[in-house]
Design a protein around this motif. Structure first.
Motif, short mmCIF file in Angstrom:
data_model
loop_
_atom_site.label_atom_id
_atom_site.label_comp_id
_atom_site.label_asym_id
_atom_site.label_seq_id
_atom_site.Cartn_x
_atom_site.Cartn_y
_atom_site.Cartn_z
N UNK A 71 0.82 -1.18 0.00
CA UNK A 71 0.00 0.00 0.00
C UNK A 71 0.87 1.25 0.00
N UNK A 72 0.33 2.34 -0.52
CA UNK A 72 1.02 3.62 -0.46
C UNK A 72 1.26 4.01 1.00
N UNK A 73 2.32 4.75 1.28
CA UNK A 73 2.61 5.14 2.66
C UNK A 73 1.43 5.79 3.37
N UNK A 91 -6.93 0.98 -4.58
CA UNK A 91 -6.06 2.11 -4.24
C UNK A 91 -4.59 1.77 -4.44
N UNK A 92 -4.31 0.71 -5.16
CA UNK A 92 -2.92 0.29 -5.40
C UNK A 92 -2.69 0.15 -6.90
N UNK A 189 -12.73 7.38 0.14
CA UNK A 189 -12.62 8.04 -1.15
C UNK A 189 -13.60 9.19 -1.29
N UNK A 190 -14.83 8.98 -0.87
CA UNK A 190 -15.84 10.04 -0.96
C UNK A 190 -15.41 11.24 -0.13
N UNK A 191 -14.94 10.99 1.10
CA UNK A 191 -14.49 12.08 1.96
C UNK A 191 -13.31 12.82 1.33
N UNK A 192 -12.35 12.07 0.79
CA UNK A 192 -11.14 12.68 0.23
C UNK A 192 -11.45 13.58 -0.96
N UNK A 193 -12.42 13.18 -1.78
CA UNK A 193 -12.76 13.98 -2.95
C UNK A 193 -13.74 15.10 -2.64
#
Length: 292
Positions: A71-73, A91-92, A189-193
């Motif tokens: 996974x990303x850091x 997400x990868x 994802x919804x929160x991040x966007x």
């Protein structure tokens, strides 16, 4: 419209109909966005060659890559050992086309025309993001940051240079919750966007949340359909006293021939020919061309 677009998918060891949906999704995207776009499928939990074999003949323009195992850091320490019921693989890597407008589609999202919300995202400002409308809010541990309107991450669009890592960091700083389910992954994802304003939205009228189970939509949308639940090999419950898996398969088979027709293929593999890849796609034309 000359903006560069990249379209990405993720696939793992899903049901046979999940692979069939991916094949239709690939051809549908090529029909809508044409040869100007870049396309890539990330494969997890199985060899890439095996995933291509199970998908069947696919457009030659599509690249196939193994998904990074780490996974990303930004997400290390928050994704559980089960990869949030497997969906954290979406997400990868975080970005496949960092210099392009990037559209991430679930493998069971099939488009045959350009949705209005997606057209607005592609022609809008440099900071526009994109999500799909849902029929019910399902945002898991991050619901408090997602607003009242139901959103679905099966369609996710971000502009060039947008840092998902930074957006996830901000969300996890506000709500330091682990990702243990597909609802948590979607909510993250919804929160991040949505941190810096409401994203553009693909309506359920354009791309239906399509399944036989209420409150989902039985019929196809004007421009596409998201066949939620199709990836599961077994749905371990009953629906009106029938096995849910049987009901799900029956619904897919009901729409199957029409889906092939709408993306320009035949349900009979022996009759299929690759659709034209000239630049008269709906996206290249610069506007949605309406329902089919």
């Amino acid at each position: 419209m000359n903006r560069k677009l990249g379209v990405r998918w993720t696939i793992g060891d899903v049901s046979p109909r999940g692979f069939e949906a991916l094949r239709l999704s690939l051809f549908g995207a090529l029909k809508v966005f044409g040869p100007e776009a870049a396309y890539v499928v990330y494969v997890n939990s199985m060899p890439v060659d095996r995933a291509r074999e199970r998908t069947g003949p696919s457009p030659g323009r599509v690249q196939w890559r193994a998904a990074p195992r780490e996974m990303a850091p930004a997400l290390r320490g928050v994704v559980d050992a089960g990869m949030a019921q497997g969906v954290a693989w979406k997400l990868s890597p975080l970005r496949a086309f960092p210099e392009r407008y990037e559209l991430a589609l679930d493998n069971d999202v099939i488009l045959w025309d350009l949705p209005e919300g997606m057209a607005c995202w592609l022609s809008g400002g440099p900071d526009e993001r994109l999500l799909a409308e849902d029929v019910v809010a399902a945002h898991g541990a991050f619901a408090e940051l997602c607003g009242r309107e139901p959103r679905n991450s099966g369609i996710r669009g971000v502009p060039p240079g947008f840092s998902l890592a930074e957006a996830f960091r901000r969300v996890l700083e506000a709500v330091p919750a682990p990702l243990t389910s597909e609802l948590d992954e979607q909510g993250l994802q919804v929160a991040a966007l949505s941190l810096d304003g409401a994203p553009r939205v693909v309506s359920t009228a354009d791309v239906a949340i399509c399944s036989p189970f209420w409150p989902h939509q039985w019929d196809l949308g004007r421009c596409g359909a998201h066949f939620v639940g199709l990836n599961a090999r077994d749905l371990p419950w009953r629906y009106y006293d029938r096995p849910a898996t049987e009901v799900r398969i029956e619904h897919w088979e009901h729409h199957r021939a029409e889906l092939y027709r709408r993306v320009g293929l035949s349900p009979d593999p022996g009759r299929n020919r690759l659709p034209s890849t000239h630049s008269s796609s709906a996206w290249a034309a610069g506007a949605p061309s309406g329902g089919t």
